[in-house]
Design a protein around this motif. Structure first.
Motif, PDB file in Angstrom:
ATOM      1  N   PHE A  92      47.434  35.709  35.270  1.00 33.33           N
ATOM      2  CA  PHE A  92      46.518  36.077  36.346  1.00 33.33           C
ATOM      3  C   PHE A  92      45.553  34.924  36.629  1.00 33.33           C
ATOM      4  O   PHE A  92      45.176  34.682  37.772  1.00 33.33           O
ATOM      5  CB  PHE A  92      45.760  37.338  35.944  1.00 33.33           C
ATOM      6  N   HIS A 149      36.342  42.786  30.011  1.00 34.72           N
ATOM      7  CA  HIS A 149      37.199  42.876  28.837  1.00 34.72           C
ATOM      8  C   HIS A 149      36.328  42.860  27.600  1.00 34.72           C
ATOM      9  O   HIS A 149      35.118  42.699  27.675  1.00 34.72           O
ATOM     10  CB  HIS A 149      38.240  41.761  28.806  1.00 34.72           C
ATOM     11  N   GLU A 200      43.722  34.212  27.356  1.00 32.28           N
ATOM     12  CA  GLU A 200      43.888  35.599  27.761  1.00 32.28           C
ATOM     13  C   GLU A 200      44.302  35.683  29.221  1.00 32.28           C
ATOM     14  O   GLU A 200      43.720  35.028  30.070  1.00 32.28           O
ATOM     15  CB  GLU A 200      42.562  36.343  27.599  1.00 32.28           C
ATOM     16  N   ARG A 201      45.267  36.478  29.467  1.00 33.60           N
ATOM     17  CA  ARG A 201      45.667  36.781  30.844  1.00 33.60           C
ATOM     18  C   ARG A 201      45.905  35.511  31.633  1.00 33.60           C
ATOM     19  O   ARG A 201      45.411  35.340  32.740  1.00 33.60           O
ATOM     20  CB  ARG A 201      44.597  37.621  31.523  1.00 33.60           C
ATOM     21  N   ASP A 205      24.310  28.453  38.954  1.00 30.56           N
ATOM     22  CA  ASP A 205      24.804  29.602  38.197  1.00 30.56           C
ATOM     23  C   ASP A 205      26.321  29.641  38.187  1.00 30.56           C
ATOM     24  O   ASP A 205      26.941  29.799  37.141  1.00 30.56           O
ATOM     25  CB  ASP A 205      24.255  30.892  38.803  1.00 30.56           C
ATOM     26  N   ILE A 222      28.820  37.286  41.175  1.00 29.07           N
ATOM     27  CA  ILE A 222      28.386  38.089  42.323  1.00 29.07           C
ATOM     28  C   ILE A 222      27.451  37.268  43.207  1.00 29.07           C
ATOM     29  O   ILE A 222      27.540  37.312  44.437  1.00 29.07           O
ATOM     30  CB  ILE A 222      27.738  39.385  41.830  1.00 29.07           C
ATOM     31  N   CYS A 276      37.267  44.361  35.797  1.00 28.92           N
ATOM     32  CA  CYS A 276      37.751  43.150  35.136  1.00 28.92           C
ATOM     33  C   CYS A 276      37.206  43.002  33.738  1.00 28.92           C
ATOM     34  O   CYS A 276      37.616  42.107  33.013  1.00 28.92           O
ATOM     35  CB  CYS A 276      37.301  41.915  35.900  1.00 28.92           C
ATOM     36  N   ARG A 307      28.492  35.767  33.453  1.00 28.88           N
ATOM     37  CA  ARG A 307      29.497  35.608  34.497  1.00 28.88           C
ATOM     38  C   ARG A 307      29.366  36.627  35.614  1.00 28.88           C
ATOM     39  O   ARG A 307      29.597  36.307  36.771  1.00 28.88           O
ATOM     40  CB  ARG A 307      30.885  35.668  33.896  1.00 28.88           C
ATOM     41  N   GLN A 308      28.962  37.840  35.247  1.00 30.07           N
ATOM     42  CA  GLN A 308      28.859  38.860  36.293  1.00 30.07           C
ATOM     43  C   GLN A 308      27.834  38.432  37.332  1.00 30.07           C
ATOM     44  O   GLN A 308      28.081  38.452  38.534  1.00 30.07           O
ATOM     45  CB  GLN A 308      28.392  40.189  35.697  1.00 30.07           C
ATOM     46  N   TYR A 309      26.678  38.081  36.810  1.00 31.74           N
ATOM     47  CA  TYR A 309      25.593  37.683  37.695  1.00 31.74           C
ATOM     48  C   TYR A 309      26.007  36.500  38.557  1.00 31.74           C
ATOM     49  O   TYR A 309      25.870  36.511  39.780  1.00 31.74           O
ATOM     50  CB  TYR A 309      24.395  37.327  36.834  1.00 31.74           C
ATOM     51  N   VAL A 355      37.823  34.749  47.000  1.00 29.90           N
ATOM     52  CA  VAL A 355      38.161  35.913  46.189  1.00 29.90           C
ATOM     53  C   VAL A 355      38.752  35.509  44.839  1.00 29.90           C
ATOM     54  O   VAL A 355      38.243  35.917  43.793  1.00 29.90           O
ATOM     55  CB  VAL A 355      39.100  36.846  46.966  1.00 29.90           C
ATOM     56  N   PHE A 399      29.510  34.933  45.214  1.00 28.04           N
ATOM     57  CA  PHE A 399      30.275  35.574  46.277  1.00 28.04           C
ATOM     58  C   PHE A 399      29.371  36.010  47.416  1.00 28.04           C
ATOM     59  O   PHE A 399      29.689  35.819  48.588  1.00 28.04           O
ATOM     60  CB  PHE A 399      31.007  36.782  45.697  1.00 28.04           C
ATOM     61  N   TYR A 441      36.163  34.035  42.772  1.00 34.18           N
ATOM     62  CA  TYR A 441      35.305  35.076  42.207  1.00 34.18           C
ATOM     63  C   TYR A 441      35.930  35.642  40.935  1.00 34.18           C
ATOM     64  O   TYR A 441      35.268  35.785  39.906  1.00 34.18           O
ATOM     65  CB  TYR A 441      35.099  36.191  43.233  1.00 34.18           C
ATOM     66  N   PHE A 442      37.208  35.913  40.998  1.00 25.54           N
ATOM     67  CA  PHE A 442      37.863  36.476  39.823  1.00 25.54           C
ATOM     68  C   PHE A 442      37.828  35.486  38.664  1.00 25.54           C
ATOM     69  O   PHE A 442      37.618  35.875  37.516  1.00 25.54           O
ATOM     70  CB  PHE A 442      39.309  36.847  40.140  1.00 25.54           C
ATOM     71  N   TYR A 464      17.933  41.090  39.107  1.00 23.22           N
ATOM     72  CA  TYR A 464      18.718  39.871  38.972  1.00 23.22           C
ATOM     73  C   TYR A 464      18.034  38.761  39.718  1.00 23.22           C
ATOM     74  O   TYR A 464      17.497  37.854  39.170  1.00 23.22           O
ATOM     75  CB  TYR A 464      20.117  40.084  39.532  1.00 23.22           C
ATOM     76  N   ILE A 524      36.064  36.881  35.410  1.00 27.84           N
ATOM     77  CA  ILE A 524      36.892  37.282  34.276  1.00 27.84           C
ATOM     78  C   ILE A 524      36.846  36.255  33.153  1.00 27.84           C
ATOM     79  O   ILE A 524      36.694  36.600  31.998  1.00 27.84           O
ATOM     80  CB  ILE A 524      38.350  37.510  34.742  1.00 27.84           C
ATOM     81  N   TRP A 525      36.963  35.012  33.517  1.00 30.01           N
ATOM     82  CA  TRP A 525      37.053  33.994  32.465  1.00 30.01           C
ATOM     83  C   TRP A 525      35.765  33.206  32.298  1.00 30.01           C
ATOM     84  O   TRP A 525      35.737  32.193  31.633  1.00 30.01           O
ATOM     85  CB  TRP A 525      38.223  33.060  32.738  1.00 30.01           C
ATOM     86  N   LEU A 540      31.778  44.319  44.621  1.00 21.81           N
ATOM     87  CA  LEU A 540      32.077  43.382  43.548  1.00 21.81           C
ATOM     88  C   LEU A 540      31.713  43.972  42.200  1.00 21.81           C
ATOM     89  O   LEU A 540      32.337  43.685  41.190  1.00 21.81           O
ATOM     90  CB  LEU A 540      31.294  42.093  43.753  1.00 21.81           C
TER      91      LEU A 540
END
Lengths: 657, 116, 491, 176, 500
Positions: free
Chosen positions: E114, C438, E110-111, E240, E166, C436, E161-163, E147, E169, E150-151, A614, E155-156, C429
């Motif tokens: 939350f 989806h 979606e969601r 990012d 993280i 998380c 998004r993962q990269y 936190v 964070f 981060y979510f 990454y 998530i959205w 994480l």
């Protein structure tokens, strides 16, 4: 009456707001009404205020009005405030009146365009910003107008946004002027840091009190302000944006070249003339810049094919005259020329606009010709404008203003013969290039590719042309040289704000001789133009066959190569670097540092670790992860060995450390 | 013999005056051999035996030290170690039997599916 | 031996928590022999644990905490016994359904759990090498059988064998170390080891240092400190999930509490070199633990590596020595207990549908947030606590440890702790991110993990753990007050 | 007497060496018993007769018998010895030997620092008994629980048949 | 009491919107909107109240305060207080809260429950950061707001998004740990000299330290704030995170979260460590100036709309950093102004990017062009905020940048000249943005509907605020001096530096 001063910038701004917010819902007619009437009203108010001002001058020939304090931090308290004196009155009159005429012209000229509301919104904003610039009582507020003008120039040059070339020209204009603006901002910082105020009048007071003539700070401050002026007024070395600015609609060019924008630099220097006179080297620089610019631009204008580019270079050149005047301390002469130039340049552009419109957006003068009959109004008005530009003696406004400048270049304290010679040379060039256009466009036979439009300009176009033509003739008669009655209405009026030039070479005879020389230059150049471009065009064609001359022509055509020079020096490296670094070198440094370490470490493990990766720091961690993971072999004996090794190390540390 | 301490209260028989570190060296050697055994052998029986050797060596060290201090504590510890060894062996052998039943082998490396 | 005057009654009172644990083990065994049904056995076990927990309050102040030379049930010990008993309680609850509920016979499990808890209790209360040894081994022996409890499943068996061999191996080191110290000083009581000012014979201090080092090896094995950590992931992965929870909490916690007592009471922290070695171990442990977890795809292994790192953090607090350190370690351990039990609890609940292997692969957790929000929420809370994010006990714990370490000016360790925590964020994480997920990613998770409802007891337990985690994370004062007295008693 | 110590010590070391290098498990076990007996003599020489007796009875007796039982159950034959031969390649010894010698060197260094004193009186069985049931009473109790744990554990693990389903599905194992 | 209410409303509103969404889908956004609306009204009411209070010197600049025991063992108390700077930042937070709810209205399907939970909790954390005056509490909120953010990203978020989440964070949280260590060090230094273990801001304010200790501890704080602000070279998480976050996330990130970093510098670094900040100021200012230019430079080359805007944030916040470390009334006023103006204008740019992305599902600027022809309102707004971003006078950003540079030129005129180059570079990127998206030819043949009423209301209000900030910034500037009035030694250090 004077208390309505604040309305002058406010009305166009209000017009802008209305048009910007609700332009979508308005019909063309109401757009035109709103857009034009806002400027018309402010012109009207300006005129009324002017009358009031002259009739019943306020104390000290100064009127101030402050709306509110803009920013107030620890002694720094520039306000949203207006300052009216002779100088700003002249300016505001020129700006509003000419703008009104241009607006009126535009209502017809632009009637076929999609972005009608947008156009008038921008134009109104342009005028409003310029009024702010002119009326501001402090440098920060002036800077607001200053930048607003820059922005509007960007918006209007790029008005036809679908063509990316227009966008390019627009951005060029904004960025190049912004370079100057940055210098100016630094100058403002400097002034505030050392003098503790930005109010122009108190600033000028404190400058004289605190800085001796020629002091370094004064030079620095004046130099930085000059940077701003050079940018806005398209003088060397920041003149490159103006020729490209022709990409906008023609009324925009008229507005920009005549009333607003490019005159801002001249105004700034005149406004802060006290500072400049404390910095003689800078003043000399102003004069030299003006002289060089007027010559260079004159030559370039001579080599252009695009009618609007000729006019653009001519503007650069004429502003050069104003700078020359400023540089030699002929403040009022500069402003006088500013005024007359505004008349005839607006006139030239507007009538050129008629030509262009008639010929279906044809800009190339070599594809025009013989339009004298077809477009009589345009011809006559263009001719008047050209004559005024070429300073045709006696009958034109340009003659009086230019002659005043030339004379004071010779005679005033800061003047010298070289500068005069440059001005005179420029005058020859002026006649040459503008009458080249006149002869090519209106005389001879038609060379147009397509038959001209049969529509003839309506009243809303002709009236402004005629009014401006009248101004271009009459406008000069308020200030005449000694041998022509020696009227000094203008300089008398302006001297409440600007001191008269310090004349050192006084002498009626000198002046007369020099005037005659200038007249000769003007007439001679027109005659030469006639010979070269109308009578014996073959001669010129013959000359152009000589490659060296053709090359020089090309060199002039491209504005002395400044564009290329900047392109290679700044633009390309910046773009190249930025794109090379698009992925952020800092991020890459992290990554690279680690991948180098890894290469070295990888002698153990040839597998490509970098694939998964990454980001940089993660690479190292992952490498360690893999290395450590390899130790988790699942074989219990190895685990035991690790325990044994660990125990040996601990004992070692325990007893020997 | 230097440092010898005779307790009048105890009716004790004299013992050989073996310096403590000699006994400890013996214990250490046995310990090291057990260690080698565990690290080298793949057969679980041998590994269990090597563990026994190491535990025994530790017990020996306790007894040697107890002898040095003329205390019963060393031997008491040995008894506890015996108990530990016995229990460990019994559970160990039970696992060994399970392993053999499941894989028909006593190879410790046979059970190294989990790794990484 | 300086045995306190024999006062049977008060000694029994003082010992009552441990006696009750042992007694319930015997009762459970007898009950299992006569009435072979897991439910009453489980109930009995729980009752025994509750009684034992209740008797903690009985024990406190019932008399002199020192019972013979072997055990001392002071505040400190009682706190940890309470922790161990509570953790065992949770594990028992988790075990019941996991091991098949009413349909399966697994009574022996409860006996072993009780005995292991007893071993842990003895360990934290020990004040003598003999009780140290016996407590440790009681714990280990029970664990061998517990880890390999699903006997014919491959991975538990493998884990059991590995653990057995390595535990025996490391106990040998531990014993040898004890012997060396005994050889040096002639006593095995911690207090006396600390009090003996002079060595009778010169040249023997190296014995003590080497002995201490070897004890560290044995303890390091149980605590899974690098380089004695290698069994951890394999055993955590192989062992049934609730048992992994037990190993992670009771076994490690008891050993650390014991080691801290030893270091404080026996003045071991005076040995600069050993402390240095331990600091080095802490550094390596934090880094290696976090690094090893980075790209791991097995949740149980991640938790194993994470627990290695957590022990590294604990060691930082440990090395501060002093009242604050004791409090910090105790608080952190409490937080760690709650967190690990919660995390493994979630794994346990999810694993019930998959008999051959626990559902511990990361992809089985994909989209868990949307399938089972509460469970995923609890798991997230636990992971955030492990990462030391505010609002959780883990944060206060880490803060406590840092306070202690900064107070003792352990700058290197503090920095390493910070770096390690930053690294750790990544894999915590990662799990949360997977949960998380989806869309298409989540589908694989759905396929992989069949839905099994959590029993009421399990849900209740997890909820309590999560609430505790947050309550004591936001308002830690009650626990801190308790710990203050604990620390005073020890130091 | 001293001589007895060194002789039995040497025997113990030699026998242990045979254990860890042996190929045949039964032989190795016998060597181990020899080693344990030699250690028992060392105990005796050091003045720990009770320990010596326990060493012989429990270690060499009871525990080793367990090993024998298991070996008999497994019935390891020549094939096992051959496999041992395969496993014990010479290279495999190097690492462990280095580790062990390092450890020994460290311990030797420590022992060389001191520890020349020796006990002069034997600790009799009676004293040991008094200690066991005096101060170490709780230890004995714990040891009993330890044995209980071992018993329960071994019992569970060693259970051959299991009629219940759930985790302990013998059928699966027998089929596979 | 009002202070804890400010935080509590958001927390409770978040919980409520989550619960409500499960009970009745589609209602979460209304709950969220109501919550942030109430918050905004409350803060504005406070502001109006404060206008008179701030004039009174007796208050010491503090408008409200709340202190309660929390963890006495560590000397930690629940200590909230509000002065001018906190107040306007809280107002900004509440306003951007409304904006972010509005811009998520249709984007988040979606969601949603939350989502709004996370959104409101992020805001709660940020408000907590702005109000906390106990260092522990500050750190608590500091970490806490990450936190839910981060979510939101994880998530959205968009493709990577993962990269991004993280990375975000780890950068922020990891640097936070350094701050934690520094906080502890400071507390212990204070403890050793006074024997009082406390995390209270006021108590720690005049801790005596040796210069080197002070510098080290300050660096611990500085790193955390530098990452958050962000200061080059700690900025790499930001492009990012901003790019991948959902619109509301980007708005909050740029508008609020980055401000916490600058706020930290302003509130903690300089006042707590005046001498060290004095030594360090040239470095920090240089870093800030580099950030100004570097961010502008990189923004120009981006092809991703949101990424471009993200880099402009680096540039703009560089002004704030420079302003804070120049530490004179002008530069501080400018820094505060810049923070607020950047929050609004950059937030608006993200809203615009979000609107475009929602309609076209791309952020690649090569795929845009000629948007003016199809969405004139959006394009006009885009132009407006691009111009605001380049610092045109009359907009809020200009006031900030101008004051900062003016203040800076008093301290270090060379650096001011260097930083002023950003006047040019910012034009370059802003116009490139306008050109690539709104001008030019609509090559992709997009047919998009123009702004809806909700979007118009959002953007127009932001534009109005930007103009208001540009033309009458006084209310904001008045809030800044409450810090600047206390000139610590950094000013002295500057003066000495100038004298040389």
């Amino acid at each position: 009456m004077l208390s309505l001063l604040w309305l002058i910038p406010t009305l166009p701004l209000a017009g802008f707001l209305v048009l910007a917010l609700s332009g979508k819902y308005l019909g063309r007619r109401s757009i035109a009404v709103i857009g034009t009437s806002s400027v018309a009203l402010s012109a009207l108010i300006a005129i009324l205020i002017g009358i009031d001002f002259i009739a019943a001058p306020p104390p000290g020939f100064v009127f101030r009005q402050e709306a509110w304090t803009w920013i107030a931090v620890a002694g720094f308290s520039p306000g949203i405030g207006f300052y009216l004196d002779a100088l700003s009155l002249v300016m505001i009159l020129v700006v509003t009146v000419i703008s009104f005429l241009i607006h009126l012209y535009s209502t017809e000229f632009m009637s076929g365009d999609d972005g009608y509301a947008r156009f008038f919104a921008y134009m109104n904003l342009f005028v409003g910003s310029m009024c702010i610039l002119v009326l501001a009582d402090n440098l920060l507020f002036l800077y607001l107008g200053w930048e607003g003008v820059g922005l509007c120039s960007y918006l209007l040059i790029g008005f036809w946004y679908r063509d990316s070339g227009n966008g390019r020209a627009a951005r060029k204009a904004f960025i190049v002027t912004r370079v100057g603006d940055t210098a100016m901002a630094l100058g403002v910082f400097l002034l505030f840091t050392h003098l503790g105020t930005l109010d122009i009048q108190s600033l000028m007071q404190r400058v004289t009190q605190q800085w001796p003539e020629g002091s370094e700070l004064a030079i620095l401050a004046a130099g930085l302000l000059l940077g701003g002026a050079v940018g806005k007024s398209a003088q060397l070395p920041l003149q490159i944006w103006l020729p490209d600015a022709m990409a906008g609609p023609t009324p925009v060019s008229a507005l920009m070249h005549a009333a607003t924008m490019v005159t801002a630099g001249v105004y700034l220097i005149a406004r802060t003339h006290v500072l400049f006179s404390l910095a003689p080297p800078v003043q000399l620089a102003v004069a030299v810049i003006g002289a060089l610019t007027l010559l260079l631009a004159g030559f370039s204008a001579l080599a252009q094919k695009d009618i609007k580019r000729v006019l653009a270079y001519s503007t650069i050149s004429q502003i050069g005259y104003m700078f020359l005047a400023l540089g030699v301390g002929a403040w009022s002469a500069a402003i006088f020329h500013l005024m007359t130039h505004a008349f005839f340049k607006a006139l030239l552009f507007l009538s050129a606009g008629v030509v262009i419109m008639t010929l279906h957006e044809e800009h190339d003068i070599f594809r025009m010709g013989g339009l004298r009959k077809k477009l009589p109004v345009a011809f006559w008005t263009f001719l008047i404008g050209s004559a005024s530009l070429a300073a045709l003696p006696l009958v034109t406004a340009g003659f009086y203003s230019k002659d005043l400048i030339l004379w004071q270049t010779w005679s005033s304290q800061g003047g010298n013969p070289w500068l005069w010679a440059a001005g005179c040379g420029g005058a020859i060039l002026t006649g040459l290039y503008i009458f080249r256009v006149v002869f090519l466009v209106f005389f001879g036979e038609a060379r147009a590719a397509a038959p001209p439009d049969t529509r003839r300009p309506g009243l809303r176009i002709t009236i402004p042309l005629i009014v401006l033509a009248a101004f271009s003739i009459v406008g000069g008669w308020i200030e005449t040289p000694p041998f022509l009655g020696h009227l000094t209405l203008f300089s008398d009026f302006v001297q409440h704000a600007l001191p008269p030039a310090q004349v050192v070479h006084d002498g009626k005879n000198d002046e007369t001789v020099l005037e005659l020389l200038a007249i000769a230059a003007s007439l001679g150049s027109i005659a030469l133009a006639y010979l070269l471009f109308l009578r014996y065009p073959a001669f010129l064609h013959g000359l152009m066959l000589i490659p060296e001359l053709a090359r020089i022509r090309k060199f002039w055509h491209f504005g002395w190569g400044f564009d290329r020079f900047y392109e290679f020096l700044f633009v390309r490296p910046y773009i190249w670097l930025a794109y090379a670094d698009r992925n952020d070198v800092v991020d890459n440094i992290y990554k690279m540092a680690i991948s180098f370490t890894l290469r070295w470490l990888q002698k153990v493990d040839r597998h490509d670790v970098i694939d998964y990766i990454y980001s940089g720091l993660a690479e190292l961690c992952l490498f360690l992860y893999r290395a450590l993971s390899a130790t988790q072999s699942g074989q219990v004996r190895r685990y035991a060995a690790a325990i044994a090794a660990g125990s040996i190390s601990i004992i070692f540390i325990g007893i020997f450390a | 013999m230097a440092g010898m301490k005779m307790s009048a209260m105890r009716t004790a028989e004299a013992v050989a005056a073996i310096p403590m570190h000699h006994g400890l060296v013996l214990a250490a050697v046995l310990f090291a051999l057990g260690l080698i055994g565990i690290l080298v052998r793949r057969n679980l029986i041998f590994i269990l035996m090597s563990i026994e050797i190491m535990l025994n060596a530790a017990g020996l060290a306790f007894v040697v030290a107890g002898a040095r201090w003329e205390q019963a504590d060393g031997q008491v510890m040995l008894i506890f170690i015996l108990a530990v060894a016995a229990v460990e062996v019994s559970v160990g052998l039970a696992l060994l039997l399970l392993l053999h039943r499941r894989f028909q082998t006593l190879d410790a490396d046979a059970v190294s599916k989990m790794r990484g | 031996m300086n045995t306190p005057p024999f006062a049977l009654h008060s000694n029994l009172m003082v010992l009552s928590p441990l006696i009750l644990l042992a007694g319930s083990a015997v009762v459970v065994m007898l009950a299992a022999a006569f009435y072979r049904h897991p439910r009453p056995v489980m109930m009995l076990t729980l009752a025994g644990l509750v009684l034992s927990f209740a008797s903690l309050f009985l024990s406190q102040g019932a008399g002199s905490p020192q019972v013979t030379a072997l055990l001392v049930l002071d505040h400190y010990a009682l706190f940890f016994i309470g922790l161990i008993v509570a953790a065992t309680f949770v594990v028992v609850v988790l075990c019941y359904r996991y091991f098949g509920g009413d349909e399966s016979r697994h009574e022996a499990l409860y006996i072993l759990l009780l005995l292991a808890a007893l071993g842990g209790g003895v360990l934290v209360a020990s004040s003598h090498f003999a009780s140290f040894l016996l407590g440790l081994e009681l714990l280990s022996i029970s664990l061998f059988a517990l880890i390999a409890y699903p006997r014919f499943t491959e991975r538990p068996l493998e884990a059991g064998i590995k653990y057995l061999i390595l535990a025996g191996f490391s106990s040998a080191f531990l014993l040898f170390g004890m012997a060396l110290i005994y050889a040096q000083l002639g006593t095995m009581q911690f207090a006396q080891i600390g009090a003996l000012p002079a060595v009778f014979e010169r040249g023997l201090d190296a014995y003590g240092l080497a002995g201490l080092s070897l004890i560290l090896v044995g303890a390091g094995f149980k605590l899974a400190l690098v380089p004695f950590h290698m069994w951890t992931p394999d055993v955590y992965e192989g062992a049934p999930a609730p048992i992994s929870a037990f190993i992670a909490t009771v076994s490690k916690g008891a050993m650390l509490a014991m080691l801290l007592r030893y270091f404080v009471v026996a003045d071991a922290h005076q040995s600069q070199s050993v402390v240095m070695a331990l600091s080095l171990i802490a550094v390596v442990t934090i880094l290696a633990g976090n690094l090893l977890a980075l790209r791991q795809d097995n949740i149980k292994r991640i938790l194993a590596y994470s627990s290695i790192a957590q022990l590294g953090y604990l060691l930082v607090g440990f090395l501060a020595f002093g009242a604050m350190a004791v409090e910090a370690v105790a608080y952190y351990l409490a937080a760690y207990f709650v967190t690990m039990l919660g995390a493994f609890g979630v794994v346990t609940v999810l694993s019930r549908g998959t008999p051959e292997q626990d559902s511990d692969m990361l992809n089985e957790y994909a989209g868990l947030f949307w399938r089972r929000p509460w469970l995923a929420g609890v798991f997230t809370a636990m992971l955030l606590s492990l990462a030391g994010i505010p609002l959780t006990m883990g944060f206060i714990g880490k803060f406590y440890v840092l306070i202690a370490a900064v107070g003792a000016s352990l700058w290197l360790l503090v920095i390493v702790l910070a770096v390690g925590s930053a690294m750790g964020l990544y894999y915590y994480l990662r799990i949360i991110a997977v949960m998380c997920a989806h869309g298409s990613e989540a589908v694989t998770g759905q396929m992989a993990a069949p839905k099994v409802k959590a029993s009421l007891a399990e849900s209740f337990t997890l909820a309590v753990l999560a609430l505790l985690l947050i309550w004591l994370g936001v308002y830690p004062d009650p626990l801190i007050r308790m710990l203050e007295t604990t620390a005073v008693h020890l130091a | 007497m001293e001589f007895t110590f060194y002789l039995s010590g040497a025997i113990a070391v030699a026998a242990t060496l045979m254990v860890i290098t042996g190929l045949n498990a039964v032989h190795a076990l016998l060597y181990l018993i020899v080693s344990l007996l030699a250690v028992a003599i060392v105990f005796y020489v050091l003045g720990a007769p009770f320990a010596a007796a326990l060493e012989v009875i429990i270690y060499a007796g009871a525990i080793m018998v367990l090993f024998v039982f298991v070996m008999m159950m497994l019935n390891l034959g020549k094939a096992a010895a051959a496999r041992e031969q395969d496993w014990l390649t010479p290279g495999i010894w190097a690492g462990p030997a280095v580790l062990a010698s390092l450890l020994l060197a460290e311990l030797g260094y420590i022992f060389a620092q001191g520890g020349t004193a020796a006990g002069a009186v034997a600790v009799t069985a009676k004293e040991v008994g008094i200690a066991l049931f005096g101060p170490y009473l709780l230890g004995v109790e714990l040891a009993s629980l330890l044995l209980l744990a071992g018993l329960v554990g071994a019992c569970h693990l060693g259970r051959h048949e299991d009629v219940h389903h759930g985790w302990d599905e013998d059928e699966r194992h027998e089929n596979g | 009491m009002i202070l804890s209410t400010l935080i509590f409303i958001l927390v409770a509103g978040g919980m409520l919107s989550w619960v409500v969404e499960r009970w009745r889908p589609g209602s979460a956004k209304w709950v969220a909107l109501t919550t942030v609306g109430i918050e905004l009204l409350l803060t504005i009411w406070l502001w109006l109240q404060s206008a008179s209070a701030m004039a009174l010197p007796a208050h010491g600049g503090w408008l409200a305060e709340l202190r309660a025991e929390w963890i006495p063992r560590f000397g930690v108390s629940f200590h909230l207080a509000m002065d001018g700077i906190s107040l306007i930042l809280v107002v900004l937070t509440a306003f951007l809260g409304v904006v972010s709810v509005a811009c998520s209205w249709t984007e988040i399907q979606e969601r949603a429950g939350f989502f709004y939970l996370n959104l409101l909790w992020t805001l709660a954390g940020a408000v907590g950061v702005f109000l906390a005056l106990d260092l522990f509490l500050f750190f608590f909120f500091w970490e806490l707001m990450l936190v839910p953010m981060y979510f939101m990203i994880a998530i959205w978020g968009h493709e990577k998004r993962q990269y991004a989440s993280i990375k975000f964070f780890i950068f922020t949280e990891g640097s936070g740990l350094f701050m934690l260590v520094a906080i502890l060090a400071l507390v212990f230094v204070h403890y050793r000299s006074t024997g009082v273990l406390t995390f209270d801001y006021f108590e720690l304010l005049n801790t005596a330290m040796s210069p080197s200790t002070e510098l080290w501890i300050m660096l611990g704080f500085f790193i955390a704030f530098a990452v958050k602000t962000p200061i080059v070279p700690f900025h790499t998480w930001l492009p990012d995170a901003h790019t991948e976050a959902p619109t509301a996330g980007s708005v909050i990130l740029a508008g609020v979260l980055l401000k916490t970093g600058a706020y930290g510098l302003l509130r903690f670094v300089v006042p707590l460590f005046p001498q060290a900040a004095g030594y360090f100021a040239p470095v920090a200012m240089a870093l800030g100036a580099i950030g100004i230019l570097y961010g502008a430079f990189l923004a120009f080359a981006q092809t991703d709309f949101k990424r471009l805007v993200a880099y402009t944030s680096v540039s703009h916040l560089g002004f704030a950093v420079v302003g804070i470390f120049a530490w004179n009334p002008w530069s501080l006023g400018g820094a505060v102004m810049q923070m607020i103006a950047h929050g609004v204008s950059t937030g608006a740019l993200f809203v615009i990017a979000g609107i475009l992305q929602e309609r076209t599902h791309t952020r690649d600027m090569h795929r845009f062009g000629g948007v003016w022809g199809i969405m004139p309102r959006l394009a006009a707004m885009g132009l407006f905020f691009a111009i605001a971003a380049l610092g045109l006078p009359g907009m809020g950003n200009f006031v900030g940048e101008f004051l900062v540079l003016m203040g800076l030129s008093r301290v270090n005129s060379v650096l001011a000249s260097v930083a002023a180059v950003a006047f040019v570079t910012s034009v370059v990127y802003a116009l490139a943005l306008v050109q690539k998206i709104f001008h030019g030819e609509n090559t992709q043949g997009w047919q998009l509907h123009d702004l809806s009423g909700r979007e118009m209301a959002t953007l127009y209000s932001m534009a109005a605020i930007t103009l208001w900030l540009g033309l009458y910034p006084q209310p904001v500037l008045d809030a800044a001096p409450s810090i600047a009035n206390r000139p610590p030694a950094i000013a002295v250090a500057h003066r000495e530096g100038n004298a040389e």
